[in-house]
Scaffold this motif. Structure first.
Motif, PDB file in Angstrom:
ATOM      1  N   SER A 124     -14.226 -44.584 -12.587  1.00  0.00           N
ATOM      2  CA  SER A 124     -13.629 -43.244 -12.570  1.00  0.00           C
ATOM      3  C   SER A 124     -13.200 -42.773 -13.950  1.00  0.00           C
ATOM      4  CB  SER A 124     -12.420 -43.220 -11.630  1.00  0.00           C
ATOM      5  OG  SER A 124     -12.845 -43.369 -10.290  1.00  0.00           O
TER       6      SER A 124
ATOM      7  N   LYS B  61      -0.867 -29.167  -8.043  1.00  0.00           N
ATOM      8  CA  LYS B  61      -1.558 -27.936  -7.650  1.00  0.00           C
ATOM      9  C   LYS B  61      -0.727 -26.712  -8.023  1.00  0.00           C
ATOM     10  CE  LYS B  61      -3.431 -29.651  -3.511  1.00  0.00           C
ATOM     11  NZ  LYS B  61      -3.654 -29.484  -2.085  1.00  0.00           N
TER      12      LYS B  61
ATOM     13  N   GLN C  38      -9.064 -47.162  -5.714  1.00  0.00           N
ATOM     14  CA  GLN C  38      -8.048 -46.845  -4.702  1.00  0.00           C
ATOM     15  C   GLN C  38      -8.378 -47.544  -3.384  1.00  0.00           C
ATOM     16  OE1 GLN C  38      -5.328 -45.038  -5.440  1.00  0.00           O
ATOM     17  NE2 GLN C  38      -4.439 -45.212  -3.394  1.00  0.00           N
TER      18      GLN C  38
ATOM     19  N   TYR D 225       1.803 -47.937 -10.839  1.00  0.00           N
ATOM     20  CA  TYR D 225       0.888 -46.857 -10.454  1.00  0.00           C
ATOM     21  C   TYR D 225       1.270 -46.311  -9.076  1.00  0.00           C
ATOM     22  CZ  TYR D 225      -3.526 -44.853  -8.700  1.00  0.00           C
ATOM     23  OH  TYR D 225      -4.483 -44.036  -8.124  1.00  0.00           O
TER      24      TYR D 225
ATOM     25  N   PRO E 267     -15.115 -39.752 -11.877  1.00  0.00           N
ATOM     26  CA  PRO E 267     -14.377 -40.151 -10.676  1.00  0.00           C
ATOM     27  C   PRO E 267     -14.939 -39.577  -9.373  1.00  0.00           C
ATOM     28  CG  PRO E 267     -13.135 -38.493 -11.902  1.00  0.00           C
ATOM     29  CD  PRO E 267     -14.360 -38.803 -12.712  1.00  0.00           C
ATOM     30  N   GLY E 268     -15.658 -38.455  -9.458  1.00  0.00           N
ATOM     31  CA  GLY E 268     -16.093 -37.765  -8.237  1.00  0.00           C
ATOM     32  C   GLY E 268     -17.075 -38.551  -7.393  1.00  0.00           C
TER      33      GLY E 268
ATOM     34  N   MET F 108       4.886 -41.401   1.561  1.00  0.00           N
ATOM     35  CA  MET F 108       3.684 -41.174   0.770  1.00  0.00           C
ATOM     36  C   MET F 108       3.977 -40.214  -0.372  1.00  0.00           C
ATOM     37  SD  MET F 108       0.446 -41.339   3.240  1.00  0.00           S
ATOM     38  CE  MET F 108       0.069 -42.873   4.103  1.00  0.00           C
TER      39      MET F 108
ATOM     40  N   ARG G 133       0.805 -34.769  -5.918  1.00  0.00           N
ATOM     41  CA  ARG G 133      -0.435 -33.987  -5.971  1.00  0.00           C
ATOM     42  C   ARG G 133      -0.181 -32.522  -5.618  1.00  0.00           C
ATOM     43  NH1 ARG G 133      -2.565 -38.805  -3.923  1.00  0.00           N
ATOM     44  NH2 ARG G 133      -3.500 -39.959  -5.628  1.00  0.00           N
TER      45      ARG G 133
ATOM     46  N   SER H  26       1.334 -37.993  -2.474  1.00  0.00           N
ATOM     47  CA  SER H  26       0.889 -36.691  -1.977  1.00  0.00           C
ATOM     48  C   SER H  26       1.812 -35.582  -2.468  1.00  0.00           C
ATOM     49  CB  SER H  26       0.861 -36.709  -0.451  1.00  0.00           C
ATOM     50  OG  SER H  26       2.156 -36.923   0.055  1.00  0.00           O
TER      51      SER H  26
ATOM     52  N   GLY I 272       1.274 -45.794  -2.818  1.00  0.00           N
ATOM     53  CA  GLY I 272       0.754 -45.023  -1.674  1.00  0.00           C
ATOM     54  C   GLY I 272      -0.152 -45.866  -0.790  1.00  0.00           C
TER      55      GLY I 272
ATOM     56  N   ILE J 183      -6.303 -37.074 -15.105  1.00  0.00           N
ATOM     57  CA  ILE J 183      -7.737 -37.085 -14.812  1.00  0.00           C
ATOM     58  C   ILE J 183      -8.560 -37.069 -16.093  1.00  0.00           C
ATOM     59  CG2 ILE J 183      -7.349 -35.925 -12.614  1.00  0.00           C
ATOM     60  CD1 ILE J 183      -8.298 -33.323 -13.838  1.00  0.00           C
ATOM     61  N   PRO J 184      -9.816 -37.551 -16.020  1.00  0.00           N
ATOM     62  CA  PRO J 184     -10.684 -37.511 -17.197  1.00  0.00           C
ATOM     63  C   PRO J 184     -11.049 -36.065 -17.551  1.00  0.00           C
ATOM     64  CG  PRO J 184     -11.647 -38.870 -15.440  1.00  0.00           C
ATOM     65  CD  PRO J 184     -10.481 -38.155 -14.857  1.00  0.00           C
ATOM     66  N   ASP J 185     -11.383 -35.860 -18.799  1.00  0.00           N
ATOM     67  CA  ASP J 185     -11.825 -34.540 -19.244  1.00  0.00           C
ATOM     68  C   ASP J 185     -13.249 -34.285 -18.734  1.00  0.00           C
ATOM     69  OD1 ASP J 185     -12.619 -32.262 -20.529  1.00  0.00           O
ATOM     70  OD2 ASP J 185     -11.783 -32.849 -22.483  1.00  0.00           O
ATOM     71  N   PRO J 186     -13.428 -33.278 -17.867  1.00  0.00           N
ATOM     72  CA  PRO J 186     -14.774 -33.044 -17.310  1.00  0.00           C
ATOM     73  C   PRO J 186     -15.799 -32.662 -18.368  1.00  0.00           C
ATOM     74  CG  PRO J 186     -13.245 -31.284 -16.663  1.00  0.00           C
ATOM     75  CD  PRO J 186     -12.425 -32.359 -17.321  1.00  0.00           C
TER      76      PRO J 186
END
Lengths: 404, 404
Positions: free
Chosen positions: A248, A24, A104, A128, A253-254, A14, A20, A17, A133, A38-41
C-alpha cells in the motif's frame, strides 16, 4: 425488532471510523491538512499498472485473472516476495508467504486467530489506530508494550488473568519497528531483541507490522524482528514472529495487497481462515502487483523515497523554525509521519477544533493512538501529500496556534 | 512453543477446505469432473473487462482506482445495483447497498455480527458448504430450517438455550431461495412467506443468499424474500432480511465483488466491520465491475444462461437415460447444479472413491452439505464447465457405477 438488539452489543470502540469521518469533514479546499496518512497519488506507477492489466487480460492470463483462485495467494507474487524477504535477512520459502487484502486484513485475521475475549494484547503507547480497530472486534484488553521495561513476565500474566476473572492470557506483542504510524520512530536493534526476550519469557507471538519497512530515507537499516528471531532460533519454522508486509505504501493501496510471512503452521491456519472468510484476494490485484513489482519495484521505491524525504526535510525545517519552546517532535528516518508533543495541559482534540476554526490547518490528535485514550498532548503530522508551500504555510499556522 | 497452543483450539470444522483439497486432487486430464462449482472461464467477458481496466487507468480515473477508498464501496457501482434491486421488487437507495469481497465475505461478516458461541443458526438441510465454513468460525450450533415445518418458535428457542447452558439464542435463518447450491432447487413463494413467518415469530434475521438469483433459465420468477419482506412491512428500513448478491456467477469470480442489500442500520454496522477488517474492497475491482455491468450485464447474462441451460438439458437427458431405477434427481430451473439421491445404503463419499478409481468420473459427495453430516446418499453434479461429450460420457460412467 428483537434481532437488532444483538447488533447493539457488538463492535463498539471503533475509533478508527471516527477519525475517518473527521478526515472527510476536513477535506475542504482552504484547509491545509496534514491529517491523512495516505500515499501521494501523483506518485502511483500508473503506466506500469496499465501495462499489467493489459497483460492480465491477454489470452494467456485472462481466464486465470478472472477465475476463482487459491486462498494462499498467487504463486508468482509469493515467489517474488520470498526474494525480497531474503534481502532483509528472512530466508523462507513460498509456503511461508500468504497474500492478504492489505495488511489490515492480516491484523484482523491475527486478532481472530489469537484473541479470545478478555485476553491481553501488548501494543506500543501510542500505536497504529487501525490495529486497535482490527483487534477490538475480538474484545481484548491492552497492556503497554515497552521494550525496555523491567516488567516481570509472571506479573504481566497475573495481571492479564486478574483482569478477566482468571481466564485472560497475554497473547501477543504488536508493534511497527520501522517508521511507525503515528510517531515515525524506529526501534533500535537492542529494542527489537528486548521485544523478543520478553515474548520468549511470556511464550507469546510477536506481530511485526512492516507497512513502512521499505521507506527508509537515511540512517542505518536495522534487521526486522523476524530476521533477529530467525538468527536466534535457526530458521523460520522455529520463530514466534509474524511479519505483516504491504504494497500500500510502495506501489498503491487501492489494490489491497499485503502479505504475511511466518512459520508454515501459522500460514496454514491463516489460509483456512481466508477460505472461510473471503475465499481469496482478487486474482487480478495480485497478478498486477506481481507484474509491477517485478518490473519496477526498486526504482519506484527509490523515486517515492526521494520525494517523501524532501517533504520530511521541509517539514522538519519548518518545525525547527515555527514551533515555540517546549514543543518537541520526532525526526523520522523514513515513512510518512512526524509526531509532535506539546504542553501537557493541552488537549490536542480541542486544539484541532481551534486549528480548523482559527487557522484552517489540520492534523490527527494523538489521543486516538493510545489504547487507553491517555496522553492527549500529542498530534500526528503527515507530509506524504503536502507540497513545499503547504508545508511552510501549514506549519507556520500551527506555530501561530501554539503561540496564541 | 506455548503460543501455538492457542492456535490448536480455534477454527476447527472447516470442511470446505477439505472439499477444495479434493477438487485439486481430481484435476487430472482423464477424469471427467462434475465436482467443481465454478463458472466456465470461456464465458468471461474478457474484452469488456480489458476496456474497463484501460478506462480505470485513464488520467480521469487512475488516482481513484489506485488510492484508498471508502469502506461502503464505490458509489457508481452501488447506484447501478440500486437499479437492479428495483427490478426484482426491492426499492432501496444507495445507503442500503454495501460492497463486499464476494458474497463469501458477507457471510463471514454476518456470522461475526450475529453469532456468539453457542447461538443457533438455522440452515437448510443441505446448505451451501461455504456458508457453514464462514459461520463455523463463530462457533454456532445449527438447527434445520424447514419452511414448512410446524416447529413452535418457543420450542426452537428453548432448544437453542438448552444446548448451550441457557446462553444460546436462535439468531438467523440462512438460505438460498433460487437454484441453491447444492440442490439447484428453488423455494416457492409460499415457502418464502413461511420462512418470513417463522423469522418474525422468532424475532430473527433472514440471510438470503442470492448468488444464483440472476441465472433463471425457465419457469416463473419468484420474488426474493427481501421483496416479500418489503411488501409486508412497508419499506426496506422495516425489514429483517439481509440480501447477499454476487457478480461471481454472472461476470467473473476472480474480482471478488459482491454486495449486501439491507436496512441502513445493518449496513452501517457492516461498514464499520469492514473498516476494521480490510478497509475496503479493491477500488479497481469495483470500478471494472461497474463499467462491465453498465456496458453488457443483461446481454451477457442472457448469453451465459443460454449456454448453461443447454448443458442442464443435456445432463438431465443423460440422467433420464442412464440412472438406474430408484435414483432420483432435481430438475433445476437455473443455476449450476443437479442433486442426485441414491439408495440410502450408499455412502457417496465411498462411492466417489470408487467412481474415480473404476470409472474416472467425479462429483461432490452430499454429506459435506449437511451441517450435521447426516444423509450420505446424495451427490452434487455441476454442469457449468462440461461440454456435451463430457456430460454424455460422464453420466454414463456414473450410471455404470451405480448399476455395478
Amino acid at each position: 425488532m428483537q434481532w437488532t438488539d444483538v447488533l447493539a452489543t457488538r463492535n463498539s470502540r471503533m475509533k478508527a471510523s471516527e477519525i475517518r469521518e473527521l478526515l472527510k469533514l476536513l477535506d475542504q479546499p482552504d484547509i491545509i491538512s496534514f491529517a491523512g496518512g495516505i500515499p501521494d497519488p501523483a506518485l502511483f506507477p500508473t503506466e506500469t499498472f496499465a501495462k499489467a492489466f493489459e497483460n492480465a487480460m491477454s489470452p494467456e492470463h485472462a481466464a486465470t485473472a478472472l477465475q476463482y483462485s487459491v486462498s494462499e495467494g498467487y504463486k508468482p507474487l509469493r515467489e517474488w516476495i520470498v526474494g525480497e524477504m531474503a534481502k532483509i535477512g528472512v530466508p523462507c520459502d513460498v509456503d511461508n508467504i500468504f497474500i492478504t487484502s492489505g495488511s489490515q486484513q492480516a491484523l484482523d485475521y491475527l486478532g481472530k486467530l489469537l484473541i479470545s475475549p478478555g485476553d491481553t494484547a501488548m501494543v506500543t503507547w501510542p500505536t497504529y489506530l487501525g490495529a486497535l480497530g482490527a483487534f477490538n472486534a475480538y474484545e481484548p484488553r491492552y497492556a503497554r508494550l515497552d521494550p525496555f521495561s523491567n516488567a516481570e513476565p509472571a506479573t504481566l500474566q497475573a495481571e492479564a488473568a486478574a483482569s478477566s476473572g482468571g481466564a485472560g492470557k497475554v497473547k501477543f506483542s504488536y508493534l511497527s519497528a520501522d517508521f511507525a504510524n503515528p510517531t515515525g520512530e524506529s526501534l533500535s536493534q537492542a529494542g527489537r531483541e528486548a521485544v523478543l526476550d520478553q515474548a520468549e519469557a511470556l511464550g507469546i507471538a510477536v506481530i511485526e507490522d512492516a507497512a513502512y519497512q521499505s521507506l527508509r530515507f537515511d540512517g542505518e537499516p536495522v534487521p526486522p524482528i523476524m530476521a533477529l528471531d530467525i538468527a536466534r532460533n535457526g530458521g523460520i519454522e522455529n520463530t514466534r514472529t509474524i511479519y505483516c508486509g504491504s504494497f500500500s505504501k510502495t506501489l498503491a493501496p487501492g489494490l489491497r495487497v499485503g502479505w504475511v510471512c511466518a512459520a508454515k503452521d501459522v500460514i496454514g491456519r491463516l489460509v483456512l481462515m481466508k477460505q472461510a472468510a473471503d475465499l481469496h484476494s482478487p486474482t487480478l490485484s495480485q497478478m498486477a502487483t506481481n507484474y509491477v513489482a517485478r518490473a519496477i519495484f526498486d526504482q519506484h521505491v527509490a523515486k517515492i523515497k526521494s520525494v517523501y524525504s524532501g517533504r520530511r526535510d521541509r517539514m522538519l525545517a519548518a518545525l525547527d523554525r515555527e514551533m515555540p519552546a517546549g514543543v518537541t517532535f520526532t525526526r523520522p528516518e523514513g515513512g510518512m509521519f512526524i509526531w509532535v508533543t506539546v504542553d501537557e495541559a493541552i488537549n490536542c482534540a480541542e486544539l484541532l477544533a481551534r486549528a480548523v476554526a482559527e487557522q484552517r490547518v489540520a492534523f490527527v490528535p494523538g489521543g486516538a493512538f493510545y489504547a487507553d485514550g491517555s496522553r492527549l498532548n500529542s498530534l500526528r503530522l503527515s507530509y506524504s501529500c503536502a507540497n513545499d508551500a503547504q508545508i511552510d504555510e501549514g506549519i507556520a499556522r500551527i506555530g501561530r496556534l501554539l503561540r496564541a
